[in-house]
Every structure is written in C-alpha cells, then in structure tokens.
Design an enzyme around this catalytic site. Structure first.
Site, PDB file in Angstrom:
ATOM      1  CG  HIS A  81       3.135 -17.035  -3.377  1.00  0.00           C
ATOM      2  ND1 HIS A  81       2.467 -17.616  -2.336  1.00  0.00           N
ATOM      3  CD2 HIS A  81       3.344 -15.736  -3.009  1.00  0.00           C
ATOM      4  CE1 HIS A  81       2.291 -16.711  -1.368  1.00  0.00           C
ATOM      5  NE2 HIS A  81       2.820 -15.577  -1.753  1.00  0.00           N
ATOM      6  CD  GLU A 139      -3.286 -12.273  -2.844  1.00  0.00           C
ATOM      7  OE1 GLU A 139      -2.263 -12.380  -3.536  1.00  0.00           O
ATOM      8  OE2 GLU A 139      -3.417 -12.789  -1.732  1.00  0.00           O
ATOM      9  N   GLY A 155       4.743  -5.191  -2.415  1.00  0.00           N
ATOM     10  CA  GLY A 155       6.050  -5.539  -2.973  1.00  0.00           C
ATOM     11  C   GLY A 155       5.959  -6.193  -4.333  1.00  0.00           C
ATOM     12  CB  ALA A 156       6.304  -8.781  -5.894  1.00  0.00           C
ATOM     13  CG  MET A 157      -0.085 -10.310  -7.621  1.00  0.00           C
ATOM     14  SD  MET A 157      -0.725 -10.901  -6.007  1.00  0.00           S
ATOM     15  CE  MET A 157      -1.492 -12.417  -6.535  1.00  0.00           C
ATOM     16  CD  GLU A 158       0.794 -14.621  -4.802  1.00  0.00           C
ATOM     17  OE1 GLU A 158       1.283 -13.506  -4.616  1.00  0.00           O
ATOM     18  OE2 GLU A 158      -0.052 -15.128  -4.037  1.00  0.00           O
ATOM     19  CG  ASN A 159      -0.283 -11.648 -11.008  1.00  0.00           C
ATOM     20  OD1 ASN A 159      -1.221 -11.531 -10.252  1.00  0.00           O
ATOM     21  ND2 ASN A 159       0.614 -10.695 -11.203  1.00  0.00           N
ATOM     22  CG  HIS A 183       7.187 -14.338  -0.723  1.00  0.00           C
ATOM     23  ND1 HIS A 183       6.960 -14.720   0.574  1.00  0.00           N
ATOM     24  CD2 HIS A 183       5.965 -13.983  -1.219  1.00  0.00           C
ATOM     25  CE1 HIS A 183       5.673 -14.602   0.846  1.00  0.00           C
ATOM     26  NE2 HIS A 183       5.048 -14.150  -0.226  1.00  0.00           N
ATOM     27  CD  GLU A 184       5.615 -12.185  -4.601  1.00  0.00           C
ATOM     28  OE1 GLU A 184       4.586 -12.848  -4.805  1.00  0.00           O
ATOM     29  OE2 GLU A 184       5.744 -11.419  -3.618  1.00  0.00           O
TER      30      GLU A 184
HETATM   31  N1  B3K Z   1       0.107 -12.108  -2.523  1.00  0.00           N
HETATM   32  C1  B3K Z   1       0.586 -10.758  -2.667  1.00  0.00           C
HETATM   33  C2  B3K Z   1      -0.055  -9.783  -1.762  1.00  0.00           C
HETATM   34  C3  B3K Z   1      -1.331  -9.230  -2.261  1.00  0.00           C
HETATM   35  C4  B3K Z   1      -1.821  -8.119  -1.377  1.00  0.00           C
HETATM   36  C5  B3K Z   1      -3.183  -7.683  -1.739  1.00  0.00           C
HETATM   37  N2  B3K Z   1      -3.659  -6.604  -0.902  1.00  0.00           N
HETATM   38  C6  B3K Z   1       2.063 -10.689  -2.522  1.00  0.00           C
HETATM   39  C7  B3K Z   1       2.685 -11.743  -1.717  1.00  0.00           C
HETATM   40  O1  B3K Z   1       2.446 -11.908  -0.540  1.00  0.00           O
HETATM   41  O2  B3K Z   1       3.423 -12.497  -2.278  1.00  0.00           O
HETATM   42 ZN    ZN Z   2       3.086 -13.934  -0.529  1.00  0.00          ZN
END
Ligand code: B3K
Ligand code: ZN
Length: 879
Positions: A307, A127, A267-271, A303-304
């Site tokens: 998502h 992302e 911080g983190a990513m919700e893959n 939060h993640e």
């Molecule tokens: N969705 C990601 C953020 C990605 C940032 C890319 N530049 C984390 C979050 O908001 O949960």
């Molecule tokens: Zn988010």
C-alpha cells in the site's frame, strides 16, 4: 429506525473548496481527557470554482470543541457554527491559519475508530473516517497535507510515543511526562494518520533498498509477545525486495514501523510509515501458530507494505474509488504469494474465497460494483467485492495486456499520479495509454455489479477440421442496474486431445494465441470463435487459471472431466475438473435415498492423487477435499442447508470407506517426516495428512480416534495440534474432546492468539445443536465482547456452521440478531458485519426466509447505527 441514513453519491463529488497545506497536531494524553490542538495552514483550492468563503470541517459526535482561532486570534461564537458534527468557519480569507482545541476521551471509545485505548496502549484507526473523532478536519481522502505530530504522555505508563514519518525530537517534561515530535514529509490524507502511546518492546531489523538507502525496520509489541516478531520482519523484507524487483517500487522513508494491537476491527492498516496490525495478523511463532496463520500473516504484511505505493503515494480521490487501492493491492499481494510459494495452490484458495463469499454478496441485497455509486456508511463497503473482485478485475487487465505491458502501465500510473488522489478511471487510463489497448468497454466492470454467467457450446466439423466455440454471457439484474451491457473479459483456454495433450492452436480471430494456450477476447453478448486445423473433437480446458470472475457452464461429460482432472497441465483447471466431479457426486448423494455408492471412476481419480508422491502434497490436499458447504450452497438455485450438510457428510463417509487404506498410508507417509520444518513441502504434507485424518475419522473407529489423540498428545506443532483437536471436537462423542480442550486451555490460557483458536474450534464445530455451547462460551471469563477477535472467534465461527446458523427453529438467527443489537452501539462496524448474512435470506427455503426476515424486522424497529441500518434496510428493500 435510525435518524441518520443519508445516502452519499459518487455523482455528487466536488473538489474541496479549501486545502490544508500543513497540519500540526499537539496531542496531550491525560487520564480523563486527551487534548488535541490542531494548527492548520489553510488555502483556497485553485481547483475549486465554488466561491464560498466557508470552511466546513467534519468532527465526531464525542469531541468537545474548546476554542477556535484564526491567525492567532480567538474567534467569537458568531464566526463559526457547530451543527451536527460539522464545524463551519465563516468568512475565511484565501490563506489563513486555523487552530482548534478539542478534548476527547479515547478510553471510552469502543468503536475502535479514531484514537482509542487497547489494553494499556493508545492507538489509532483512521480509515475511512476515524480522524474526525480526533479533531475537526477535512476528513476526505483528496485532502492531502503534511503532518507534524507532537505527543505527550506520562513517561512511565507510555514510554513509547510514535506517529507517522521520522522522529524529529523528544524529551522529558515536568510532572513525569515526556514528549516526542514526528514529521512526515509526504503529503497524505487524514485516513493515513497514526499515532501510538504505550509500554512496548521493540524488535529491529534493517533493509537496504535497491538504491542503497538503509531503512530501519521496527516492530513494537507488548513484552510478552517479543518472541513472535521474526516471521513478520522476514516477510516484510521479502515484500520490500519483491516490490523493487516486480514493480520497481522502493520504500521512501528511513523508518518503517509496525505496531501490534489486540483490539482491532480488521486485519491491519497501512498508515504511512507506521502500520498498525491486529495482533492476530502479525504475531507468530512455530510453537503457537499454525501454518495457515504464518501464511495469512505473510500475505497481510505484504499487502500493507505494498500500500505504500498503491494507496499512500497514489491515493483515492473519494471512497467510491476504494478498489483503486484495495483491488490493486490485493492483486499485488496475491502475485507476491504466488511468486514466493505455490502459484496453483494460491490461485485455488483465492478463487474458492471469491466464489464462496463474493458471488454470494453479488447475488444478495448488498450487491455493488467494485466502484459503488452510492453508500450510507463507507465501512460497509470494505467488502469481498471491492477487495477480491477488485483484484480479479486488475488481474483481467494483467491478462489482457500481458506481464510486460501491465508493468509499463503500472509504471505510468505511479509516475503520472505520484502524490495525487485519483480515480479508478485514472488507473485504467494509465493501463490503456501504456499498452495502446482499448479498455473502454472493460470499464463496465467498475460500474456493473453481479456475477456474469458464460454459457459455452461447441461444434466440431471433421471434414473441415474446424472447431467452433460459442460463448454467451449474461448477468443478473442487481439493485443499481437492471440491464447489463456485455463485459469485456479474457477467457484463457486450451484444447486437449483424447490423450490429454494440448493441441496446437490456430484461431481465426478474436483472441491471442500463446503457445498451446489462448486468450479469447470476449466482448459481446454472444460470440463464436473458430479454430482451424483441429484433427479430432477436442476437450476444451476453459477459463484456465480462472481468468475472469464468472460462472462458466459447459456440458462436460464425466469422461471429459476425468481426463481434465488427471491430465490438464494447468493446475487450477485440473483442480476445477475434480471439483466439478465432486460437486456432481455430492449432488447425487444429497438425493440418495438408500445407501450411497461412490462411483468407481471417482474413487480411482481420488486414489491416483493420494498415491502420487511426485505431486505437491499441498495440491493433493486440495484435489481430494470436497467443496465446502458454503460453496455447495452457491451451486444450488434454492439453498437447502440440511440437504447440503447430509449430502456432503455422506460423501465424506463414502470416500473414507472406499479409500481407507490409501488415506491411512498417505497419513503415515506425511506424518513421519522427521523434525518440524516450515518448507513448502513440509507445510503441504501437514495439510495433506490432516485432510486424511479428517476423512478417516468419519469412520467412527477407535483406532483413528486414537490416531488423532496421539497426534494431539505429541504437541509437535500448532497445525497438527489444532487439526487433531478440531477433528475430535467434530466427533459426536464429546468425551473424546472434552479432556483435550481442558488441557489445551490449561496450556495456552495466557496466550490471547491461541485462546482465540480454542474459542473458534468449539464455536465452529459443524455438529447440530451447538448454540447452547456457543452461548456458554460467551460467558467464559476469557471472552470479551469489546475484543473483535474474540467476537469473530465465537460468533463468526458459529455463523460459518450453516446447520447451526440456519437451525430450522430460527434460534441461530435470533442469536445473531441479539449479538448485532449488543454490538450496535458499541462497535457498529462489527455489528454490521454480523448482520450481513441475515440479509441474504432470499436464497433459502421459504421457512428460513421468513425466520430471517423476522429478525431483520426486529432489528429494523430498533434505534440502529448507520452501519447496521444500511445493511438491514437494504436487505428488506433489495429482495
Ligand atoms: N485499508 C485497511 C482497511 C481499513 C478498513 C476501514 N474500515 C486495511 C487494508 O485493506 O489494507
Ligand atoms: Zn488494503
């Protein structure tokens, strides 16, 4: 100057001409090159009326295209074009299979977008537009596809191979390699793709969903961090349960994985099924992490996880809709934290963040609505506006609808749009349809930037027992819109009598009364509300719980504020009244020429909080803390950094002098609470005692310095150790902290997270003339410019000390511009974030404005990344 600064507009949105039904990836990790074979089942999109037979796929600048095949046949060079980074395949039939082979070099990828190497492991961040650095693709959030991912790599170096979804098969290959195949049954856009290859250990847990399905929970970390997983795992289980209970949302795969990575831009990513976390936002244990770290991790894990529904199952149509998933998910994680811990304290923290940073963004050159209308680089819009103001906007819908109808609305939204890529309009439509409430005017919040101001005046008519409140709203012009239409907003309020008791409310029209609370429906530029049967001139408790992201002015008298500060039943409003009094007093301290004397009424107010053992200690800590220098700056028409710093320091000293005994007693009461625990009460006691210790140490007395040294020496927990050390670093006499800093380094040099704190405490010290020290930290062997956490610890912390960043000689600006240039090519996203505060020069005194602009000009004359170019050029244009 940069060459690539194309502006993308929301109004130009068009559905994709082709869709990719399935995506089969074969990723072979090699020492020099990683090969990526992508087999795509492509179909003409029935929703598109564009007759073109050309398929345009985005790629990154560093991928090397080896081969293109259509339906198994190699295409010759005349059948496709590779221009810029777009691969255009000509004369495509309505249905076909396209296979590309590319070579990439993740080990050279320093931008941390796409596939890259962090330490010894391969990981991804896709992302917003990172996937195109892995292979040519329809890299846009409305292109949903079912992914199957095969990864192969050396088995000894990379024993763990992960991707989204469920494991299908794995096995050994010759030459010491092995492979794994993963399949994700949920169609998703490429930004949710993830893979990992590394030498990691795993910690397991289980969660049984409300329908009785068992979900395996797994956290993967480097071996030396294996003791730091418990908190994230338990936070994950709490979040999963909460989302079932509060929103009826159940997890959908059999496996949920989290991987901790050291080099990560955010911080983190919700893959989907495979969240990737910055190590700092997931790893914790009581010996090395402070209470604040535990709290932050819990919020991010939640939060993640949330998502998975608000973002993954229902995703964004385009990146202008980012707040659809981010605003809603921040709102959801804030609700979770309020439900799990103290609601008032959480609200105070969120509002503080919003008013300090989002209001500043809204008043600066990068101001944008929560749904921007255009951008050059989408990474610049992962902003406090899209996230935090976005969450406030969802919160206002919650207030206007009430909890029950809001839940009906969210159910409708998830049911209606499951598996789709949608817009913020779709979200609002679901809320309006489910509730029957007209939200058409409310939608201005999505298209107009700027912070509205509410001017509130009142009259009381004793003869008719009527109380009238008049509210006028206005919003300053911002680049995208000069004349603003009035916003629709809920203003939660109550009326208090002279004893501070809530009065019964009878509102003529224009709002909803709930018990002694009322929500006024503000829709016009100027509106009057009449309350009947009011038998004395009331004190209005306005904007309770901060029910809308606005500035509110009402000419409170000091007596009224003192009453609200001690009696308001709404925790947020009580704190707000205290803050108003403290801001006013600090303002006086700023202009005091002789010895500043603190008003006795304020001393009494602070004292009563400090001695109140029945109050939540975390709340007491908030009540007695002064607003930050950054927030004080927000309250000034022209920011005078020196005046703010001096005024606030004067106030700190005056409070400590007036309440020395109470502060010490409170410190001791909260310090002697027995062995370490992480209950809300114990955490609150630590926050309060460290606030007291900070005040006491403004007095420059050996006994309080000893108190801090003893607290450090006790090494009871990281909250106390960090607070004591920070307080000592803040003393003018460096001899007090130097040996402790050496000791701290000795103890924790092997722990990257703790070392981050060590850097941050020193770089963020709010003492004048720290730049030399900060530059020396950049030369420290443990510093690494490629690691975003270290950059944030040193450069980010330095910038938070206004007297240093805004040093009158411009040295702070020059330093930051230097850092922007050093990071511009290697990590544009980080570089742009550092440049943003330089752009907000307009609010400062003239001398500083010129110095900041000079650095922006200097940047502007350089070859800049798209990210930095957007920030710098907007700063120089949108003044
Ligand atoms: N969705 C990601 C953020 C990605 C940032 C890319 N530049 C984390 C979050 O908001 O949960
Ligand atoms: Zn988010």
């Amino acid at each position: 100057m940069t060459t690539n600064s194309q502006v993308i507009y929301l109004k130009d949105y068009q559905v994709p001409v082709f869709t990719i039904e399935t995506t089969d990836l074969d990723i072979r990790i090699g020492d020099e090159y990683t090969s990526v074979v992508a087999r795509l089942k492509v179909k003409r999109n029935p929703a598109s009326n564009n007759p073109s037979s050309e398929l345009a796929l985005q790629g990154g600048k560093d991928i090397k295209l080896q081969e293109v095949m259509m339906n198994g046949l190699i295409l010759d060079a005349s059948s496709y074009d590779l221009e810029g980074s777009v691969l255009s395949v000509h004369q495509c039939p309505d249905t076909f299979e396209l296979t590309t082979e590319c070579l990439i070099q993740p080990q050279l990828n320093t931008s941390l977008e796409g596939l890259y190497k962090s330490g010894g492991m391969y990981c991804t961040q896709c992302e917003a537009e990172g996937f195109r650095n892995i292979t040519y693709y329809l890299d846009r959030p409305d292109a949903l596809s079912i992914f199957t991912t095969r990864i192969s790599a050396d088995k000894t170096t990379y024993p763990i191979l992960l991707a989204n979804g469920n494991p299908l098969e794995h096995g050994d290959l010759d030459n010491g390699e092995h492979f794994a195949v993963w399949h994700d049954p949920f169609p998703k856009p490429a930004y949710l793709f993830a893979m990992v290859a590394g030498d990691l250990v795993r910690q397991d847990d289980l969660f049984t969903t409300q329908s009785g399905r068992q979900v395996d929970l797994q956290i993967f970390v480097e071996a030396h961090n294996s003791h730091k997983c418990d908190h994230a795992l338990s936070a994950l289980k709490r979040s999963m349960l909460w989302d079932e209970q509060k929103y009826g949302r159940e997890y959908d795969l059999d496996l949920f994985m989290i991987v901790a990575v050291d080099d990560f831009n955010m911080g983190a990513m919700e893959n989907k099924g495979l969240n990737i976390f910055n190590s700092d936002c997931v790893l914790a244990d009581p010996a090395t992490s402070s209470d604040a770290t535990f709290e932050r991790i819990e919020g991010i894990v939640a939060h993640e996880y949330f998502h998975n529904w608000s973002g993954n199952r229902v995703t964004c149509r385009d990146w202008f809709q980012l707040s659809l998933k981010e605003g809603f998910t921040v709102f959801r994680d804030a609700q979770y934290t309020s439900d799990t811990y103290s609601a008032a304290v959480k609200r105070i923290e969120d509002v503080t963040l919003l008013r300090t940073h989002q209001f500043a963004e809204d008043a600066g050159p990068m101001a944008h609505p929560i749904r921007p209308a255009s951008y050059m680089e989408i990474n610049n819009f992962y902003s406090v506006t899209v996230y935090e103001k976005g969450a406030e906007v969802v919160g206002m819908i919650h207030t206007l609808l009430g909890a029950e109808l809001f839940r009906k609305g969210s159910d409708l939204y998830f049911d209606r749009h499951d598996g789709q890529a949608v817009t913020t309009d779709d979200f609002v439509a679901a809320m309006a349809d489910a509730s029957g409430i007209d939200l058409s005017q409310f939608k201005h919040w999505y298209s107009q930037a700027g912070t509205p101001t509410l001017e509130v005046t009142d009259t009381y008519d004793a003869a008719n027992q009527q109380y009238c409140l008049t509210i006028e709203q206005s919003t300053p012009a911002t680049a995208e819109c000069q004349e603003k239409s009035p916003f629709h907003l809920p203003l939660r309020m109550a009326l208090l009598d002279a004893q501070g008791l809530e009065m019964p409310l009878q509102l003529q029209t224009g709002g909803m009364v709930q018990g002694h609370n009322c929500v006024l429906n503000i829709t016009q530029a100027r509106q009057t509300f009449i309350f009947e049967g009011i038998n004395e001139h009331p004190i209005p408790s306005l904007l309770r719980g901060f029910s809308a992201p606005v500035k509110l002015n009402y000419a409170y008298t000091q007596t009224q504020l003192l009453l609200l500060a001690s009696k308001d039943q709404d925790g947020f409003s009580r704190w707000e009244a205290c803050q108003r009094l403290l801001i006013e007093a600090t303002r006086q301290a700023m202009s005091a020429t002789t010895d500043y004397h603190l008003d006795e009424a304020l001393v009494t107010m602070l004292r009563s909080s400090l001695v109140d053992e029945a109050l939540d200690p975390a709340m007491v800590a908030k009540l007695v803390q002064l607003p930050s220098e950054a927030y004080l700056a927000e309250t000034q028409a022209t920011v005078d950094v020196d005046q703010i710093h001096t005024g606030r320091e004067t106030m700190r000293l005056a409070i400590a002098m007036a309440l020395e005994n109470e502060l010490l007693a409170c410190y001791q009461r909260c310090h002697n609470i027995g062995s370490f625990s992480q209950t809300g009460e114990a955490i609150g006691q630590r926050a309060l005692k460290n606030t007291c210790l900070g005040y006491l140490n403004t007095l420059n007395k050996a006994s309080y310095q000893t108190l801090a040294q003893t607290q450090y020496a006790l090494q009871a927990n990281m909250t106390d150790v960090g607070a004591a050390l920070s307080i000592l670093i803040g003393q003018k006499n460096a001899d007090l902290s130097t040996p402790l800093l050496a000791d701290f380094y000795q103890r924790w040099q092997g722990d990257a997270q703790v070392l981050g704190q060590w850097f941050a405490m020193q770089a963020g010290a709010n003492l004048r003339g720290r730049l030399g020290h900060v530059k020396a930290l950049l030369e420290h062997p443990a510093f690494d410019l490629r690691n975003p956490n270290k950059v944030r610890s040193v450069v980010g912390s330095f910038m938070r000390s206004a007297i240093n960043f805004h040093a009158a000689d411009g040295s702070g600006y020059e330093f930051v511009a230097d850092m922007v240039l050093r990071l511009n090519a290697s990590n544009p996203m980080m570089a742009a974030n550092l440049a943003k505060p330089l752009g907000r020069f307009k609010r400062h005194t003239l001398g500083r404005q010129q110095l900041m602009q000079a650095q922006l000009q200097r940047l502007h004359q350089t070859e800049l990344s798209k990210d930095v170019f957007e920030v710098v050029s907007k700063a120089l244009t949108n003044r």
